[in-house]
Design a protein around this motif. Structure first.
Motif, mmCIF file in Angstrom:
data_model
loop_
_atom_site.group_PDB
_atom_site.id
_atom_site.type_symbol
_atom_site.label_atom_id
_atom_site.label_comp_id
_atom_site.label_asym_id
_atom_site.label_seq_id
_atom_site.Cartn_x
_atom_site.Cartn_y
_atom_site.Cartn_z
ATOM 1 N N SER A 45 26.911 -54.645 25.712
ATOM 2 C CA SER A 45 27.375 -54.847 27.070
ATOM 3 C C SER A 45 27.549 -56.147 27.385
ATOM 4 O O SER A 45 27.047 -57.131 26.801
ATOM 5 N N LYS A 57 31.369 -65.820 35.080
ATOM 6 C CA LYS A 57 31.204 -64.538 35.772
ATOM 7 C C LYS A 57 29.983 -64.102 34.980
ATOM 8 O O LYS A 57 29.792 -64.224 33.661
ATOM 9 N N TYR A 58 28.911 -63.155 35.672
ATOM 10 C CA TYR A 58 27.927 -62.858 34.927
ATOM 11 C C TYR A 58 27.571 -61.226 35.171
ATOM 12 O O TYR A 58 28.049 -60.581 36.228
ATOM 13 N N ALA A 59 27.204 -60.681 34.338
ATOM 14 C CA ALA A 59 26.430 -59.268 34.557
ATOM 15 C C ALA A 59 25.500 -59.319 35.709
ATOM 16 O O ALA A 59 24.905 -60.191 36.085
ATOM 17 N N ASP A 60 25.365 -58.334 36.617
ATOM 18 C CA ASP A 60 24.345 -58.302 37.564
ATOM 19 C C ASP A 60 22.931 -58.498 36.997
ATOM 20 O O ASP A 60 21.925 -59.160 37.782
ATOM 21 N N SER A 61 22.657 -58.126 35.702
ATOM 22 C CA SER A 61 21.389 -58.271 35.015
ATOM 23 C C SER A 61 20.991 -59.636 34.755
ATOM 24 O O SER A 61 19.989 -60.043 34.481
ATOM 25 N N ASN A 63 22.672 -62.423 36.502
ATOM 26 C CA ASN A 63 22.676 -63.493 37.749
ATOM 27 C C ASN A 63 21.397 -63.858 38.029
ATOM 28 O O ASN A 63 20.314 -63.136 38.079
ATOM 29 N N ASP A 64 21.635 -65.220 38.299
ATOM 30 C CA ASP A 64 20.354 -65.845 38.880
ATOM 31 C C ASP A 64 19.395 -66.259 37.807
ATOM 32 O O ASP A 64 18.284 -67.172 38.002
ATOM 33 N N ARG A 65 19.551 -65.995 36.358
ATOM 34 C CA ARG A 65 18.559 -66.079 35.455
ATOM 35 C C ARG A 65 19.459 -66.829 34.279
ATOM 36 O O ARG A 65 18.633 -67.380 33.486
ATOM 37 N N ASP A 88 15.615 -57.614 28.372
ATOM 38 C CA ASP A 88 16.646 -58.417 27.870
ATOM 39 C C ASP A 88 16.603 -58.536 26.292
ATOM 40 O O ASP A 88 17.712 -59.369 25.561
#
Length: 116
Positions: A45, A57-61, A63-65, A88
């Motif tokens: 994924s 661009k980031y996957a939602d999972s 984002n911010d980390r 993770d």
């Protein structure tokens, strides 16, 4: 272009890791580079990508980390992962994509295990 991912390992939940993806050739020509992951029993994924222009661009999972970056001078892609969670846990793969002609280079994976 050959890609070599490294930096994976075992870390406790809440910890950090920085993955690196070293390219044998220039990454400047690659339109985008990215990270994907494959958890046990699951399909590979998308995690994050960065274009030549620095657009990310980031996957939602992620984002911010997670933070993706690239150093064209060092021909290296990075993924800084903070606040890691057991979910993770996966093998992380880097890739590089060309648009013309369309082609995707893949590196070998580097395993990340996050313990609770």
């Amino acid at each position: 272009v050959q890609l070599q991912a490294s930096g994976g390992g075992l870390v406790q939940a809440g910890g950090s890791l920085r993955l690196s993806c070293a390219a044998s050739g220039s990454i400047f020509s690659l339109n985008s580079m990215g990270w994907y992951r494959q958890a046990p029993g699951k399909q590979r994924s998308f995690v994050a990508l960065i274009t030549t222009d620095g657009v990310t661009k980031y996957a939602d999972s992620a984002n911010d980390r997670f933070t993706i970056s690239r150093d064209n001078a060092k021909n290296t892609l990075y993924l800084q992962m903070n606040s890691l969670k057991p979910e993770d846990t996966a093998v992380y793969y880097c890739n590089g994509a060309l648009l013309k002609p369309p082609y995707v280079y893949w590196g070998q994976g580097t395993p990340v295990t996050v313990s609770s």
